[in-house]
Design an enzyme around this catalytic site. Structure first.
Site, PDB file in Angstrom:
ATOM      1  N   HIS A  73       2.223   9.879  -3.258  1.00 11.71           N
ATOM      2  CA  HIS A  73       1.466   8.795  -3.879  1.00 11.71           C
ATOM      3  C   HIS A  73       2.181   8.411  -5.161  1.00 11.71           C
ATOM      4  O   HIS A  73       2.298   9.212  -6.081  1.00 11.71           O
ATOM      5  CB  HIS A  73       0.026   9.213  -4.174  1.00 11.71           C
ATOM      6  CG  HIS A  73      -0.805   8.101  -4.741  1.00 11.71           C
ATOM      7  ND1 HIS A  73      -1.588   7.281  -3.955  1.00 11.71           N
ATOM      8  CD2 HIS A  73      -0.962   7.661  -6.016  1.00 11.71           C
ATOM      9  CE1 HIS A  73      -2.185   6.386  -4.719  1.00 11.71           C
ATOM     10  NE2 HIS A  73      -1.832   6.595  -5.980  1.00 11.71           N
ATOM     11  N   CYS A  74       2.674   7.185  -5.215  1.00 10.24           N
ATOM     12  CA  CYS A  74       3.477   6.732  -6.356  1.00 10.24           C
ATOM     13  C   CYS A  74       2.575   6.050  -7.383  1.00 10.24           C
ATOM     14  O   CYS A  74       1.982   5.001  -7.087  1.00 10.24           O
ATOM     15  CB  CYS A  74       4.565   5.765  -5.889  1.00 10.24           C
ATOM     16  SG  CYS A  74       5.624   5.185  -7.229  1.00 10.24           S
TER      17      CYS A  74
END
Length: 407
Positions: A199-200
């Site tokens: 998850h960026c």
């Protein structure tokens, strides 16, 4: 509504047994179907724009920061070149300016394409995964009623074959399914994502099967843009006649851009190199950090050429979830009469499982079930007879007291 309300796949539909059990428990439990878009009742933490066409993560606000960190120095560089274009050769000045604008637009485009795409969300499961996986047939109905914590036991892992290798897939308690190979559940978005990478926070979205390609293009173009601005800002300083210190004091903007890009390029450049290593070995960030393939062969590794071809030159699969699809939301009143052994299935007063069921103010539970589009029906005579027996049993139990015969 007609054909506008489509029925989702059987795997993602709420079993009608759960609704009929609630209806039989009390004559007050009259289900009323309400059509709505799926994205409005989706239990994940995603944000939706344009009527469910754009899917963002819960921290999509970080796009403002990312856009500022990319756009501000790039626009400053282009503005500087435009203002002082007379100081340079026309071919050099206009050429550098045009290339800078193109790189900035591409970088921001890849950023938003990464952020607003469905990363590969796996549809939630409202039915037992397989009847053979449950210990008793009755557990299929208990699954529908939400009594899965103590009674329904499903194996935690399951073996699947990938490229001739046997790998284990885990069961997700939130989505209530066996995750596909390489999928994982994101605690931030509250979804299982196919080929989950990470998850960026910079794009505010999960990186998965359907947006990993655009993520690679985004960090690669960011690296190239940093190198481009750094190089030509330094050239602008060196092109000036006289000592370097005098040139730096005369062109402070170029000095700031050189320092900024020099710092940022180590971050985005290192990230780009790391992900090109992951692509060449066909790993994800999640798999690499967990050292999943250190002691065994990676079943997904097909060689460098085929691995890169799989990322860049294959067709992106369509989304597994149609968030604009019309579904029926059932308002079912929770019965107050408790359950008893093999009778109707009772439901706890505070029933609110993670699949997205919500309690209304009037005490009803909104089951986000994907049911066929059909009008609500009154209980049949058999259901009314069953409910009558249940009420008689409850009255006798309160009058006579607990039974000692084990009924």
């Amino acid at each position: 509504m007609g054909d506008e309300k489509k029925m989702l796949s059987k795997r993602n539909s709420m079993p009608p047994d759960g609704v009929s059990a609630w209806s039989c428990a009390s004559q007050r439990s009259m289900p009323s179907a309400k059509p709505d878009r799926l994205y409005r009742v989706w239990p994940g933490n995603n944000r939706f724009l344009c009527g469910g066409r754009l899917v963002l993560g819960p921290d999509a606000g970080s796009l403002y920061l990312s856009s500022f960190l990319i756009g501000c120095p790039a626009i400053t560089f282009c503005t500087r070149m435009l203002v002082r274009i007379k100081e340079h050769d026309p071919l050099y000045g206009y050429g550098v300016l045009t290339a800078g604008i193109i790189l900035t637009v591409l970088d921001l485009t890849f950023l938003y394409m990464t952020s607003v795409r469905d990363p590969g969300i796996v549809p939630r499961n409202f039915r037992p995964p397989e009847e053979d996986d449950l210990e008793t047939p009755r557990q299929s109905m208990e699954w529908a009623s939400g009594k899965t914590s103590n009674n329904v036991r499903v194996p935690r892992t399951k073996d699947v074959v990938v490229n001739g290798y046997t790998v284990k897939v885990k069961f997700c308690d939130t989505c209530r399914l066996y995750r596909p190979a390489r999928a994982s559940h994101c605690s931030i978005c509250n979804n299982c994502v196919q080929r989950f990478d990470h998850h960026c926070p910079w794009v505010g979205q999960c990186i998965g099967l359907r947006n990993y390609r655009f993520f690679i293009l985004f960090i690669s173009s960011s690296t190239f843009l940093c190198l481009y601005v750094f190089t030509f800002s330094l050239i602008n300083l060196l092109r000036k006649s006289g000592p370097l210190l005098n040139s730096m004091s005369d062109d402070v903007v170029s000095v700031v851009l050189v320092c900024y890009c020099f710092v940022v390029v180590w971050f985005v450049g290192g990230l780009t190199v790391f992900h090109f290593y992951l692509m060449s070995t066909n790993q994800t960030t999640y798999e690499n950090f967990r050292y999943r393939y250190d002691k065994g062969k990676n079943p997904h590794n097909l060689g460098v050429i085929h691995n890169l071809k799989q990322i860049f030159f294959t067709k992106i699969p369509p989304p597994a979830v149609d968030f604009r699809e019309m579904v029926l939301v059932q308002d079912v009143v929770i019965p107050e009469t408790p359950s008893y052994r093999d009778g109707f299935i009772g439901v706890r007063k505070n029933f609110d499982i993670e699949v997205g069921n919500k309690l209304n103010k009037n005490g009803s539970v909104v089951v986000s079930g994907h049911l066929p589009a059909q009008p609500a029906q009154r209980p049949t005579s058999q259901d009314e007879a069953f409910a009558s027996k249940a009420r008689n049993f409850d009255v006798c139990r309160r009058t006579v007291g607990p039974s000692t015969t084990g009924v």
